[in-house]
Motif scaffolding. Structure first.
Motif, PDB file in Angstrom:
ATOM      1  N   SER A   1      12.126 -15.949 -76.378  1.00 19.27           N
ATOM      2  CA  SER A   1      12.130 -16.923 -75.286  1.00 19.27           C
ATOM      3  C   SER A   1      12.093 -18.343 -75.832  1.00 19.27           C
ATOM      4  N   GLU A   2      12.527 -19.280 -75.002  1.00 20.34           N
ATOM      5  CA  GLU A   2      12.479 -20.687 -75.398  1.00 20.34           C
ATOM      6  C   GLU A   2      11.046 -21.134 -75.647  1.00 20.34           C
ATOM      7  N   PHE A   3      10.101 -20.578 -74.898  1.00 18.99           N
ATOM      8  CA  PHE A   3       8.699 -20.950 -75.096  1.00 18.99           C
ATOM      9  C   PHE A   3       8.215 -20.505 -76.475  1.00 18.99           C
ATOM     10  N   ASP A   4       8.556 -19.259 -76.867  1.00 21.31           N
ATOM     11  CA  ASP A   4       8.142 -18.772 -78.184  1.00 21.31           C
ATOM     12  C   ASP A   4       8.745 -19.610 -79.304  1.00 21.31           C
ATOM     13  N   LEU A   5      10.011 -20.008 -79.148  1.00 20.03           N
ATOM     14  CA  LEU A   5      10.653 -20.839 -80.167  1.00 20.03           C
ATOM     15  C   LEU A   5       9.987 -22.211 -80.255  1.00 20.03           C
ATOM     16  N   ALA A   6       9.708 -22.792 -79.087  1.00 15.48           N
ATOM     17  CA  ALA A   6       9.077 -24.117 -79.083  1.00 15.48           C
ATOM     18  C   ALA A   6       7.652 -24.049 -79.621  1.00 15.48           C
ATOM     19  N   TYR A   7       6.941 -22.978 -79.309  1.00 11.63           N
ATOM     20  CA  TYR A   7       5.569 -22.833 -79.801  1.00 11.63           C
ATOM     21  C   TYR A   7       5.550 -22.629 -81.316  1.00 11.63           C
ATOM     22  N   THR A   8       6.560 -21.928 -81.838  1.00 16.83           N
ATOM     23  CA  THR A   8       6.678 -21.775 -83.291  1.00 16.83           C
ATOM     24  C   THR A   8       6.860 -23.129 -83.959  1.00 16.83           C
ATOM     25  N   ASP A   9       7.726 -23.959 -83.381  1.00 19.53           N
ATOM     26  CA  ASP A   9       7.906 -25.311 -83.902  1.00 19.53           C
ATOM     27  C   ASP A   9       6.608 -26.108 -83.836  1.00 19.53           C
ATOM     28  N   PHE A  10       5.892 -25.970 -82.728  1.00 23.84           N
ATOM     29  CA  PHE A  10       4.630 -26.690 -82.538  1.00 23.84           C
ATOM     30  C   PHE A  10       3.652 -26.377 -83.665  1.00 23.84           C
ATOM     31  N   LEU A  11       3.488 -25.091 -83.963  1.00 27.55           N
ATOM     32  CA  LEU A  11       2.552 -24.687 -85.017  1.00 27.55           C
ATOM     33  C   LEU A  11       3.011 -25.164 -86.391  1.00 27.55           C
ATOM     34  N   SER A  12       4.305 -25.021 -86.674  1.00 25.26           N
ATOM     35  CA  SER A  12       4.800 -25.410 -87.999  1.00 25.26           C
ATOM     36  C   SER A  12       4.681 -26.910 -88.227  1.00 25.26           C
TER      37      SER A  12
ATOM     38  N   LEU B   1       2.551 -17.993 -89.483  1.00 18.24           N
ATOM     39  CA  LEU B   1       3.335 -16.877 -90.013  1.00 18.24           C
ATOM     40  C   LEU B   1       3.434 -15.739 -89.005  1.00 18.24           C
ATOM     41  N   GLN B   2       2.347 -15.463 -88.306  1.00 14.86           N
ATOM     42  CA  GLN B   2       2.366 -14.403 -87.303  1.00 14.86           C
ATOM     43  C   GLN B   2       3.336 -14.736 -86.169  1.00 14.86           C
ATOM     44  N   GLN B   3       3.311 -15.994 -85.724  1.00 13.03           N
ATOM     45  CA  GLN B   3       4.227 -16.409 -84.665  1.00 13.03           C
ATOM     46  C   GLN B   3       5.674 -16.394 -85.142  1.00 13.03           C
ATOM     47  N   GLY B   4       5.900 -16.847 -86.376  1.00 13.55           N
ATOM     48  CA  GLY B   4       7.255 -16.822 -86.919  1.00 13.55           C
ATOM     49  C   GLY B   4       7.798 -15.413 -87.048  1.00 13.55           C
ATOM     50  N   LEU B   5       6.947 -14.479 -87.479  1.00 18.39           N
ATOM     51  CA  LEU B   5       7.367 -13.086 -87.584  1.00 18.39           C
ATOM     52  C   LEU B   5       7.654 -12.495 -86.213  1.00 18.39           C
ATOM     53  N   LEU B   6       6.826 -12.865 -85.229  1.00 19.19           N
ATOM     54  CA  LEU B   6       7.033 -12.374 -83.867  1.00 19.19           C
ATOM     55  C   LEU B   6       8.381 -12.831 -83.320  1.00 19.19           C
ATOM     56  N   VAL B   7       8.708 -14.093 -83.525  1.00 15.78           N
ATOM     57  CA  VAL B   7       9.972 -14.634 -83.021  1.00 15.78           C
ATOM     58  C   VAL B   7      11.152 -14.005 -83.743  1.00 15.78           C
ATOM     59  N   TRP B   8      11.046 -13.846 -85.066  1.00 11.80           N
ATOM     60  CA  TRP B   8      12.159 -13.285 -85.826  1.00 11.80           C
ATOM     61  C   TRP B   8      12.444 -11.838 -85.445  1.00 11.80           C
TER      62      TRP B   8
ATOM     63  N   LEU C   1      15.791 -18.409 -88.670  1.00  8.57           N
ATOM     64  CA  LEU C   1      14.399 -18.051 -88.396  1.00  8.57           C
ATOM     65  C   LEU C   1      13.774 -17.325 -89.586  1.00  8.57           C
ATOM     66  N   LEU C   2      14.561 -16.469 -90.236  1.00 12.01           N
ATOM     67  CA  LEU C   2      14.058 -15.771 -91.417  1.00 12.01           C
ATOM     68  C   LEU C   2      13.778 -16.763 -92.541  1.00 12.01           C
ATOM     69  N   TRP C   3      14.665 -17.741 -92.715  1.00 15.42           N
ATOM     70  CA  TRP C   3      14.474 -18.747 -93.761  1.00 15.42           C
ATOM     71  C   TRP C   3      13.224 -19.579 -93.481  1.00 15.42           C
ATOM     72  N   ASP C   4      12.992 -19.946 -92.215  1.00 15.51           N
ATOM     73  CA  ASP C   4      11.773 -20.683 -91.857  1.00 15.51           C
ATOM     74  C   ASP C   4      10.528 -19.849 -92.171  1.00 15.51           C
ATOM     75  N   LEU C   5      10.611 -18.549 -91.916  1.00 18.68           N
ATOM     76  CA  LEU C   5       9.481 -17.671 -92.196  1.00 18.68           C
ATOM     77  C   LEU C   5       9.223 -17.585 -93.695  1.00 18.68           C
ATOM     78  N   VAL C   6      10.286 -17.484 -94.480  1.00 22.88           N
ATOM     79  CA  VAL C   6      10.145 -17.435 -95.946  1.00 22.88           C
ATOM     80  C   VAL C   6       9.532 -18.733 -96.461  1.00 22.88           C
TER      81      VAL C   6
END
Length: 402
Positions: free
Chosen positions: A116-127, A103-110, A9-14
């Motif tokens: 939650s699974e929803f937050d992870l899936a929503y992060t993928d959706f945005l990216s 970036l805000q969503q990725g930071l929130l998840v990290w 998750l950190l690598w995805d954020l970077v």
């Protein structure tokens, strides 16, 4: 959350931060070049740079706005009112807003211990949306800008500092966008493992090496025959647009906006391969490669029959040798990638109980998670063998949640 997931998750954020920075750096380089051309009295060149920037930006904002309007109203949670979003896109800030949101969503998840699974899936959706918009911007603005600056350098016989900066940022931006898009497609399909470091480097290199001869061919033609390059582009673009239309694309929310997508894809195909429909991907990719190679050979024949020197006095043979060598090396690396390094090869496949791709569409609690239907459909077109292993989008559903 498994400990091994936090570094990922950190690598995805970077990567998200680097992607946004690369976009801003490329934008700054183009504006710098436009200002320098204007100060030097070369108003046509400055106008062409700004025109390409403007057209690409308008197209990106349209795509972003149409996708937001087509997504379910409750998908994005606490986002600004629709009028504010419309104003952001009107001011050409829609893409940057999406980057900041991702970036805000990725930071929130990290930062969450167990997201939650929803937050992870929503992060993928945005990216996924950001990756697609970056790819569109690359071929609508960055690649034509690179072709333009190369034509200017070849015609004038000299390169300024700002032009070298533009060339470097363009090449890196193009390759980054292609690699990021390919990696993004794999997050849509649970049956496809993610790219490893070795395959990522080879994929990056062969895309760069195959794209360079095409850009060089068009740039050389532009330097020798600046009055005819627009006719050449328009003629090929219409043929490619007809080919895209014949494949019956279904990417956008409605039939009218689908033509925006087809126009954009035809522009991408002018420079590089882009799959838009189900079927034999390898066969269509080979046809497209042969088509572009034949067109480039015709351009070479035109140069040889009319002149063997550029207006700046540079011999064409030098550039043809460089372009031909890059093409052969890129083709060889492409064959190596698909023969030994592609994640679908046996030794790269995950164990049967592993899932390295998209998040499951159903959480343990049983509610449905966000799925980026438009990108999932492209992924299934690009990886037809994985279609049965991935959740197929339902025809006629709105983009976002099934």
């Amino acid at each position: 959350m498994p400990g091994s997931s936090r570094p990922a998750l950190l690598w995805d954020l970077v990567l998200g931060v680097l992607g946004t920075a690369a976009f801003l750096l490329d934008l700054g380089a183009d504006l710098w070049a436009a200002v320098q051309y204007a100060l030097g009295g070369r108003y046509l060149w400055a106008g062409l740079v700004l025109a390409l920037l403007g057209l690409a930006s308008v197209a990106m904002q349209l795509f972003s706005w149409l996708w937001l309007r087509g997504d379910p109203a409750d998908l994005h949670g606490s986002q600004p009112p629709r009028r504010c979003l419309a104003l952001l896109h009107l001011l050409q800030l829609g893409y940057l807003y999406r980057c900041m949101q991702g970036l805000q969503q990725g930071l929130l998840v990290w930062r969450q211990e167990e997201p939650s699974e929803f937050d992870l899936a929503y992060t993928d959706f945005l990216s996924l949306d950001i990756s697609m918009l970056r790819l569109f911007e690359t071929f609508l603005e960055t690649t034509p800008q690179l072709t333009l600056v190369l034509a200017i350098i070849l015609q004038s016989g000299q390169a300024e500092c700002y032009q070298w900066v533009g060339i470097c940022t363009s090449f890196l931006g193009i390759s980054w966008a292609l690699l990021d898009y390919h990696r993004a497609l794999r997050t849509c399909l649970p049956s496809k493992p993610l790219l490893g470091w070795g395959s990522s480097v080879i994929y990056f290199l062969w895309n760069l090496l195959l794209l360079w001869p095409r850009v060089l061919a068009v740039a050389l033609f532009s330097a020798l025959f600046p009055s005819y390059v627009a006719l050449h582009f328009l003629g090929l673009w219409l043929v490619l647009l007809f080919w895209v239309w014949l494949q019956g694309t279904d990417f956008m929310p409605d039939a009218s906006s689908e033509w925006l997508y087809r126009l954009t894809v035809a522009t991408i195909l002018y420079f590089s391969w882009f799959n838009v429909a189900e079927g034999h991907t390898r066969g269509r990719a080979s046809i497209h490669l042969a088509f572009l190679l034949s067109d480039s050979i015709l351009l070479v024949a035109t140069w040889v029959t009319h002149s063997s020197w550029l207006p700046s006095g540079i011999p064409l043979q030098l550039w043809l040798s460089v372009g031909g060598g890059c093409f052969l090396l890129g083709l060889a690396l492409r064959l190596v990638y698909y023969r030994w390094l592609h994640p679908s090869c046996r030794r790269w496949e995950p164990e049967p109980d592993q899932v390295d791709g998209a998040r499951s569409l159903l959480s343990p609690e049983g509610y449905q998670l966000p799925q980026n239907r438009r990108m999932t459909q492209l992924a299934q077109n690009f990886f037809p063998k994985a279609k049965d292993g991935a959740a197929s989008p339902v025809k006629g559903e709105v983009n976002g949640v099934l």
